[in-house]
Design a protein around this motif. Sequence first.
Motif, PDB file in Angstrom:
ATOM      1  N   THR A 223      10.639  11.973  -2.327  1.00 33.35           N
ATOM      2  CA  THR A 223      10.038  13.220  -2.787  1.00 33.35           C
ATOM      3  C   THR A 223      10.609  13.637  -4.137  1.00 33.35           C
ATOM      4  N   ALA A 224      11.914  13.492  -4.323  1.00 33.17           N
ATOM      5  CA  ALA A 224      12.548  13.908  -5.577  1.00 33.17           C
ATOM      6  C   ALA A 224      12.043  13.082  -6.756  1.00 33.17           C
ATOM      7  N   ILE A 225      11.943  11.763  -6.580  1.00 35.78           N
ATOM      8  CA  ILE A 225      11.504  10.944  -7.702  1.00 35.78           C
ATOM      9  C   ILE A 225      10.029  11.174  -7.994  1.00 35.78           C
ATOM     10  N   LEU A 226       9.231  11.406  -6.948  1.00 34.00           N
ATOM     11  CA  LEU A 226       7.810  11.667  -7.168  1.00 34.00           C
ATOM     12  C   LEU A 226       7.590  12.984  -7.901  1.00 34.00           C
ATOM     13  N   ARG A 227       8.340  14.013  -7.537  1.00 32.30           N
ATOM     14  CA  ARG A 227       8.199  15.292  -8.228  1.00 32.30           C
ATOM     15  C   ARG A 227       8.487  15.144  -9.721  1.00 32.30           C
ATOM     16  N   ALA A 228       9.518  14.365 -10.043  1.00 33.40           N
ATOM     17  CA  ALA A 228       9.861  14.168 -11.452  1.00 33.40           C
ATOM     18  C   ALA A 228       8.754  13.418 -12.183  1.00 33.40           C
ATOM     19  N   LEU A 229       8.225  12.366 -11.580  1.00 33.70           N
ATOM     20  CA  LEU A 229       7.196  11.540 -12.228  1.00 33.70           C
ATOM     21  C   LEU A 229       5.882  12.301 -12.383  1.00 33.70           C
ATOM     22  N   LEU A 230       5.454  12.973 -11.309  1.00 33.47           N
ATOM     23  CA  LEU A 230       4.178  13.674 -11.349  1.00 33.47           C
ATOM     24  C   LEU A 230       4.223  14.858 -12.305  1.00 33.47           C
ATOM     25  N   ALA A 231       5.400  15.483 -12.435  1.00 33.42           N
ATOM     26  CA  ALA A 231       5.541  16.592 -13.379  1.00 33.42           C
ATOM     27  C   ALA A 231       5.350  16.129 -14.818  1.00 33.42           C
ATOM     28  N   GLU A 232       5.575  14.837 -15.072  1.00 30.06           N
ATOM     29  CA  GLU A 232       5.369  14.267 -16.404  1.00 30.06           C
ATOM     30  C   GLU A 232       3.945  13.755 -16.593  1.00 30.06           C
ATOM     31  N   GLY A 233       3.094  13.955 -15.587  1.00 29.69           N
ATOM     32  CA  GLY A 233       1.712  13.504 -15.679  1.00 29.69           C
ATOM     33  C   GLY A 233       1.517  12.034 -15.408  1.00 29.69           C
ATOM     34  N   ARG A 234       2.476  11.400 -14.744  1.00 30.37           N
ATOM     35  CA  ARG A 234       2.381   9.973 -14.455  1.00 30.37           C
ATOM     36  C   ARG A 234       1.770   9.737 -13.072  1.00 30.37           C
ATOM     37  N   VAL A 235       0.944   8.720 -12.963  1.00 36.40           N
ATOM     38  CA  VAL A 235       0.489   8.227 -11.667  1.00 36.40           C
ATOM     39  C   VAL A 235       1.619   7.401 -11.078  1.00 36.40           C
ATOM     40  N   ALA A 236       1.939   7.615  -9.814  1.00 35.40           N
ATOM     41  CA  ALA A 236       3.006   6.866  -9.145  1.00 35.40           C
ATOM     42  C   ALA A 236       2.390   5.846  -8.199  1.00 35.40           C
ATOM     43  N   CYS A 237       2.831   4.598  -8.307  1.00 30.82           N
ATOM     44  CA  CYS A 237       2.393   3.534  -7.405  1.00 30.82           C
ATOM     45  C   CYS A 237       3.592   3.007  -6.631  1.00 30.82           C
ATOM     46  N   THR A 238       3.337   2.454  -5.477  1.00 25.51           N
ATOM     47  CA  THR A 238       4.371   1.771  -4.711  1.00 25.51           C
ATOM     48  C   THR A 238       3.727   0.722  -3.836  1.00 25.51           C
ATOM     49  N   VAL A 239       4.514  -0.254  -3.430  1.00 25.14           N
ATOM     50  CA  VAL A 239       4.072  -1.283  -2.492  1.00 25.14           C
ATOM     51  C   VAL A 239       4.851  -1.067  -1.206  1.00 25.14           C
ATOM     52  N   THR A 240       4.151  -0.799  -0.118  1.00 26.60           N
ATOM     53  CA  THR A 240       4.828  -0.524   1.146  1.00 26.60           C
ATOM     54  C   THR A 240       5.028  -1.811   1.928  1.00 26.60           C
ATOM     55  N   HIS A 241       6.266  -1.972   2.465  1.00 29.82           N
ATOM     56  CA  HIS A 241       6.649  -3.205   3.145  1.00 29.82           C
ATOM     57  C   HIS A 241       6.695  -3.067   4.659  1.00 29.82           C
ATOM     58  N   ASP A 242       6.699  -1.835   5.163  1.00 26.74           N
ATOM     59  CA  ASP A 242       6.832  -1.636   6.606  1.00 26.74           C
ATOM     60  C   ASP A 242       6.061  -0.388   7.003  1.00 26.74           C
ATOM     61  N   GLN A 243       5.835  -0.243   8.294  1.00 28.35           N
ATOM     62  CA  GLN A 243       4.997   0.842   8.773  1.00 28.35           C
ATOM     63  C   GLN A 243       5.647   2.206   8.570  1.00 28.35           C
ATOM     64  N   ALA A 244       6.964   2.284   8.706  1.00 29.49           N
ATOM     65  CA  ALA A 244       7.632   3.568   8.538  1.00 29.49           C
ATOM     66  C   ALA A 244       7.467   4.096   7.115  1.00 29.49           C
ATOM     67  N   THR A 245       7.639   3.201   6.122  1.00 29.40           N
ATOM     68  CA  THR A 245       7.472   3.621   4.729  1.00 29.40           C
ATOM     69  C   THR A 245       6.016   3.938   4.435  1.00 29.40           C
ATOM     70  N   ALA A 246       5.100   3.144   5.006  1.00 29.15           N
ATOM     71  CA  ALA A 246       3.675   3.411   4.813  1.00 29.15           C
ATOM     72  C   ALA A 246       3.299   4.777   5.366  1.00 29.15           C
ATOM     73  N   THR A 247       3.829   5.122   6.530  1.00 25.81           N
ATOM     74  CA  THR A 247       3.546   6.421   7.131  1.00 25.81           C
ATOM     75  C   THR A 247       4.079   7.558   6.268  1.00 25.81           C
ATOM     76  N   LEU A 248       5.295   7.379   5.729  1.00 31.98           N
ATOM     77  CA  LEU A 248       5.870   8.390   4.842  1.00 31.98           C
ATOM     78  C   LEU A 248       4.994   8.579   3.606  1.00 31.98           C
ATOM     79  N   CYS A 249       4.533   7.463   3.013  1.00 36.10           N
ATOM     80  CA  CYS A 249       3.681   7.556   1.821  1.00 36.10           C
ATOM     81  C   CYS A 249       2.356   8.236   2.142  1.00 36.10           C
ATOM     82  N   ASP A 250       1.809   7.948   3.306  1.00 33.39           N
ATOM     83  CA  ASP A 250       0.566   8.612   3.718  1.00 33.39           C
ATOM     84  C   ASP A 250       0.777  10.122   3.817  1.00 33.39           C
ATOM     85  N   ARG A 251       1.904  10.528   4.395  1.00 31.41           N
ATOM     86  CA  ARG A 251       2.200  11.959   4.538  1.00 31.41           C
ATOM     87  C   ARG A 251       2.346  12.636   3.183  1.00 31.41           C
TER      88      ARG A 251
END
Length: 268
Positions: A223-251
């Motif tokens: 959440t902290a890194i996303l807030r910093a990136l999005l505040a700069e107007g950047r699109v954030a991408c990630t590659v999810t490797h497991d279901q727990a991380t995928a669920t967090l990203c969905d949330r």
Amino acid sequence: MITRPLTEADRAAAEAFCAQAPEYNIFLLSNLDKLGTEQDLVRYWGQFDEAGEFRAIIMRYHVLWYLHDAAGADLSALAGVVEEGAPPRVVLSDNVRTQPGLAARLKGYRLERDFTERLRRLQPGEMKEAGGPPGGGTAARLATDGDIDRLTRFYERAPEGTRRGRDSVRRSVGGGRRTYFVADGDEVTAAALTTAELPGLTMVGGLWAAPEAGEGDLGAALTAILRALLAEGRVACTVTHDQATATLCDRLGFQEVGPWRTVHLVRN
């Protein structure tokens, strides 16, 4: 068809070619400043048709290989680029338009692991307030050079696909990249970092929480890194490797872009 190393003179055309699929080509795009420099960490080759138009670009970053191809690309010739020097280990981001992919064309190598994961994207203004510190009790902060030792110890314990050494950690703390982490005393419990940054697009990786991490630690770091990136107007991408991380990203509001294939090969 001509396949040759790229030079600084090719940079503008290479950028335009890779910009056709920026989320998939962020690593190709973010390292183009290395063209024409005296270093061996990053190397580019281009493939051109008879009219001099790009058919493919391939980049080596240490043992990692990234490829962007267009219709008519000769992947067998590009496989020869990878095979040159007979590296003992090859890791391909094999997200190509031509099927079968580049891995199937490498000679003298056997498949060790083949992962098809999911590429996700979060637009500015679309982040949901989820995954942060429960009750406000866990806080993440931006890493500095003074945190490299503790982050190195942390990532040495991570699963193989997330593990990184001191040099990689150092590059993720400075030089146009950033890392956010949560700590318990002197030990890091969770972290998230940028693996590539462009003016309007960033790839977030290194997502991992130690087994003893408190509930919400990884969510706090991400959440902290996303807030910093999005505040700069950047699109954030990630590659999810497991279901727990995928669920967090969905949330948090990430939307799926498509599959992301990574192939590990070793010499026979």
